[in-house]
Design an enzyme around this catalytic site. Structure first.
Site, short mmCIF file in Angstrom:
data_model
loop_
_atom_site.label_atom_id
_atom_site.label_comp_id
_atom_site.label_asym_id
_atom_site.label_seq_id
_atom_site.Cartn_x
_atom_site.Cartn_y
_atom_site.Cartn_z
N GLU A 307 26.54 31.80 18.08
CA GLU A 307 25.47 31.26 16.95
C GLU A 307 26.72 30.34 16.14
O GLU A 307 26.62 30.47 14.92
CB GLU A 307 25.11 31.99 16.13
N CYS A 391 15.98 34.33 9.59
CA CYS A 391 16.60 33.84 8.38
C CYS A 391 16.46 32.34 8.41
O CYS A 391 16.43 31.95 7.07
CB CYS A 391 18.38 33.94 8.81
#
Lengths: 618, 618
Positions: A307, A391
């Site tokens: 990520e 998120c």
């Protein structure tokens, strides 16, 4: 408007500019009001509903003993609830909504009730592993705390209600009691607490909060990190930005959101302390991410694996990860860098993210989200209603209503206009109040009118950002052309004894621009992207079904930029007019892609070049 | 409006488009009407006065035996008088002026009286060397004849008066009697007769005139050339474009004006005959001059030595020769290439010359001229009132009032709008009359409104040129956006059943553009030129006294384009706004330079580049 926080309009010791918070900026803008309305009417409610349905809210009720049951979901899920509350807080400033506020209050009641006696608050540990608190640096306890603090401050500023703020302070004090010099070591596995603690200092004036933030940053790079992230051989400490003391860092590494939250926190600390190690590191890191590791959309972190970041110039299009969260993180960091240095180049990045990488994260309808934001797709990538790890939806939910934070900045004798968003700013320059009214159809049109509605006696400077994409502008004050304005850090600086009724007209020309990537971005060799004003464009298959795969920009391609009120809620679309089917196509703003029928999309288009011409026009 | 010449609206056999002559185009344009007025009120009268004072007119009276005295001046001076008469003819179309016409008639009386019995007409030989007629191919006898023919036709078309035309026909017949197949060889030392003979054919329908033009062209490259130009060892036959048969030429050589007049004549012959050798040669020559031998202003011929071409990419700025005549010659040739091929790229060159290289040739006041048009000067180069060799003043005098010739072109089912100049065009499409009215503030503003004032029943196409500099435009018909117009050879093509009252709005966006030269133009390495719309800009010392020599374009430089009605009779001037004194400067249109205090000037400015950015905007 409520205005509770006087400190936040004061400049930190090493800042060039002071923050003008959202509480002092009323947005009434064709572009952003529509997005904020979708956010308030749909996104926030959708997020609340999802948080309810996925157990995120009931986890608090359970931890409080108000209902039975086990913890549901992932250990950091509390943070999503905090972020939705933060979004609600900002949105109430522009558009009061009693029903929404009541719902927030109810959730806040659960949160406060879930807090343990000593201030501890993370429902996962309270419910599932009460003995394992503060044992794994990767379990996001301080990350969740940070989001609680941010939500609490925003909610207090917007509503004047202290309940969540009191809980946040209690949790901060709990953390402050455990960690710090001569206490336990802790390397935050997901940075966020640092910038939150500085915010808490600004709200409470308690210096120990920002000092704890400083301590958290200084903990890194000394081998104190322990936990899952550190143990993965292929990631190592660089994944967690724990491979070097932060002041020695020069290149971006690891998880993108965590890295950039950390840079934002470092910027806060630098603004408070003037720490030269931090100032130098921030300049190097900014240069490294912006000039070697950022997509044209502002997206960062190309790799799905970590990520995060890989190597310089590695910016693949189809597999681009580019979390929505990371684009918002770039806004948080660059906004702070702008305040620190007073340089418009940071506000340029805020703009790039606002209109592209971040905004793409939510559908126009407000109820579908992108976590991953590629620059090209074979048709398989689409927005969805929610993620297990959500998120990004909650990040965009807290970002969009907060844009008032990014419009203005001030110091003792200057007002800086960083973003062109219509509405009213109630500003304080030195000891005097100034009210400015912006009118504009930005980003579709580059004409901006700024009227001084109220002003004091003392002269001050108005600084207007000339965006980096803008090569041509005209500027008038009270109808008179300003042909020799001074430029200062990318702003035109107008020094006047400003009086109510005075009016500035700034026209930023917005031709369609061709953008070329650095030659080391090998995937974009021979390709061109299209930009108009701050908006990056893409082509979607549905608009270009006949020759989608063959679409090129040729030397003959000319562009018509046409505002179409009924397309994608009203956008300027680009009609490329060439001599053949392949260089005749339609492009739409990148942030609006995947809002209609699903299909292929790409930002970077092959370009057919001719032999070097005698004169090349740019 | 007078309309005498019906043939000239007919397409030649191999043309895509037919000429629409100035007689059918009424100009009422803010930009050009001012220039045409200065031309008529000042330039033409100044040229007449100079021709009188330098004996150019009295040479005719002397040759006619109407006054005593010897030939004065240079052997080709008759041509200047003809060119002034041609200019007067065009100017009378837009603005009748009885006094000017009476003066022209008086001069014409002298000319007609000076013609010898057999049709011969060149006052130099009649007065100075009557035995040497037609013995030296470099003595411009057929060159002067060509200009007489052009003037005569223009004057006849504008006034209906035949006297000069009759003299021209008589001279043409004289030449036709001497030269041609199985008669004497003649390689024209200064081409011009070829295009003039084709014009005379169009006016008279006598085929032998264009066949004689063809013969003149075919004479070249076979070793028939004799005279001063051929004898100069450093020039050779290439100077006179006599080194190869014209159909075998691929690169431009020698004297620029002579070469391009010849290419114009070749284009006329190709349009009449379809000669594939000519068509191929013209394409090669056009590519060679436009893509390797032309200044950004449209100027050609870098060398003072041969008034002409040197080698590919040899385009020095300070020593640029760039005769005004050569820029006008480029217009004559490119206009013909446009009619031949129907491609807008030739009209682009016409535009480039009209607004830059050609227009610079005359002062705004209309009474001072440039022969040589450098792109940079140390302050020593200035316009003067007249030259011994005054081809350039008289060239601009005949060019400016002729611009009506370049606005429209037609064929059986199409109207092409090549230049955006306000006024009225009375056109014929197939068998029907169409009247179009253009309104625009071009070249300062890119908005053009075209209203159909009269139209017939049959549908036809309107083709609007999208200039090569224009990367962005919008197009509406009767208020409706035309988002998918078809492009054809650089034109947008609108196919409709056009009716009176229909209106087209074309907006050509005009940002300031940076132009870079091909890397082989070594003098421009690291430099940039500025262009807005068709206008090339320069900096003059007087506007930038503080840092003239240090002036650069930097990555921070932005531009304000401001129309200043009191500057240089009203121009858009560019204010460059940078961060430092060196990248903060003012630029003015190149065509207006040296109209105020004398000083330094340059078009190409050094550019401060940064390291390759991650994204380069063009």
């Amino acid at each position: 408007m409520v205005q509770n926080n006087s400190l936040s309009t004061h400049k930190l010791p090493f800042q060039q500019l002071a923050q003008v918070p959202f509480t002092q900026v009323f947005i009434e803008d064709k572009f952003w009001s529509a997005r904020m309305k979708a956010l308030q009417k749909t996104t926030l409610k959708a997020c609340l509903t999802q948080c309810e349905q996925t157990g995120r809210i009931s986890n608090f009720a359970k931890a409080a003993g108000l209902m039975d049951g086990e913890f549901e979901g992932i250990f950091y899920n509390d943070s999503d609830v905090y972020k939705v509350l933060e979004g609600i807080a900002y949105s109430l400033m522009n558009e009061p909504d009693a029903e929404l506020e009541a719902e927030a209050d109810k959730v806040i009641d659960f949160i406060a009730a879930a807090q343990e006696e000593d201030g501890y608050l993370q429902t996962y540990f309270t419910l599932a592993e009460p003995d394992k608190k503060w044992t794994d640096m990767n379990k996001h306890e301080e990350y969740c705390a940070g989001h609680l603090i941010e939500a609490a401050i925003a909610y207090y500023q917007a509503t004047g209600k202290r309940k969540l703020l009191d809980a946040a302070i209690k949790l901060a004090d709990h953390i402050d009691a455990l960690f710090g010099p001569n206490k336990r070591h802790w390397v935050s596995g997901h940075q966020e607490i640092e910038l939150a603690l500085v915010k808490l200092y600004l709200e409470t004036k308690e210096e120990r909060y920002w000092k704890l933030a400083y301590w958290f940053l200084e903990e890194r790079g000394h081998g104190h990190g322990v936990g899952y992230s550190w143990d993965r051989a292929d990631w190592g400490a660089a994944y967690s930005q724990d491979h070097l003391p932060v002041r020695e860092m020069s290149t971006v590494t690891g998880h993108a959101v965590r890295a950039v939250y950390m840079y934002a926190g470092m910027t806060d600390v630098a603004a408070l302390t003037g720490d030269e190690g931090y100032l130098g590191a921030l300049d190097r890191l900014w240069d490294n991410v912006v000039n070697k590791n950022m997509y044209i959309t502002g997206g960062i972190g190309p790799s799905k694996d970590n990520e995060g970041f890989t190597s310089d110039y590695d910016l693949p299009n189809q597999s681009a990860y580019c979390e929505t969260c990371a684009s918002v993180a770039m806004i948080l960091w660059n906004h702070r860098m702008n305040l620190l240095h007073g340089d418009s180049k940071y506000a340029d990045i805020v703009e790039r993210e606002m209109y592209n990488g971040a905004l793409a994260g939510v559908s126009l309808s407000g109820d579908k989200f992108f976590y991953v934001n590629p620059l090209e797709t074979d048709g398989s990538h689409h927005r969805v209603e929610w993620y297990n790890c959500s998120c990004c939806p909650t990040q965009i939910a807290r970002f969009i209503p907060s844009i008032g934070n990014y419009v203005y900045a001030v110091n003792e004798r200057q007002i800086v206009i960083n973003q062109y968003i219509a509405g009213i700013g109630s500003l304080q320059v030195g000891n005097e109040g100034v009210t400015l009214k912006q009118e504009t159809n930005f980003p579709w049109d580059g004409t901006v009118t700024i009227r001084v509605e109220e002003s004091g006696e003392t002269p001050y400077d108005l600084l207007l950002r000339i965006p980096s994409w803008c090569k041509n502008f005209t500027l008038k004050v009270d109808g008179e052309a300003q042909t020799h304005p001074s430029m200062h850090n990318g702003y035109v600086k107008l020094c006047r004894a400003w009086k109510a009724g005075m009016e500035i007209e700034l026209v930023l020309e917005m031709p369609v621009q061709k953008v070329y990537a650095h030659p080391l971005v090998i995937e974009n060799t021979g390709k061109v992207a299209l930009q108009r004003g701050p908006i990056v464009y893409c082509i979607e298959e549905m608009d270009n079904a006949a020759a989608y795969e063959q679409t090129i920009v040729s030397p003959h391609t000319r562009f018509q930029a046409v505002f179409e009120p009924n397309l994608l809620e009203g956008v300027v679309t680009l009609y490329a007019v060439g001599g053949s089917p392949t260089d005749t196509f339609q492009a739409i703003p990148y942030y609006t892609w995947d809002n209609r029928d699903s299909g292929k999309m790409r930002v970077w288009l092959p370009e057919a070049k001719v032999e070097a011409a005698l004169y090349e026009i740019q």
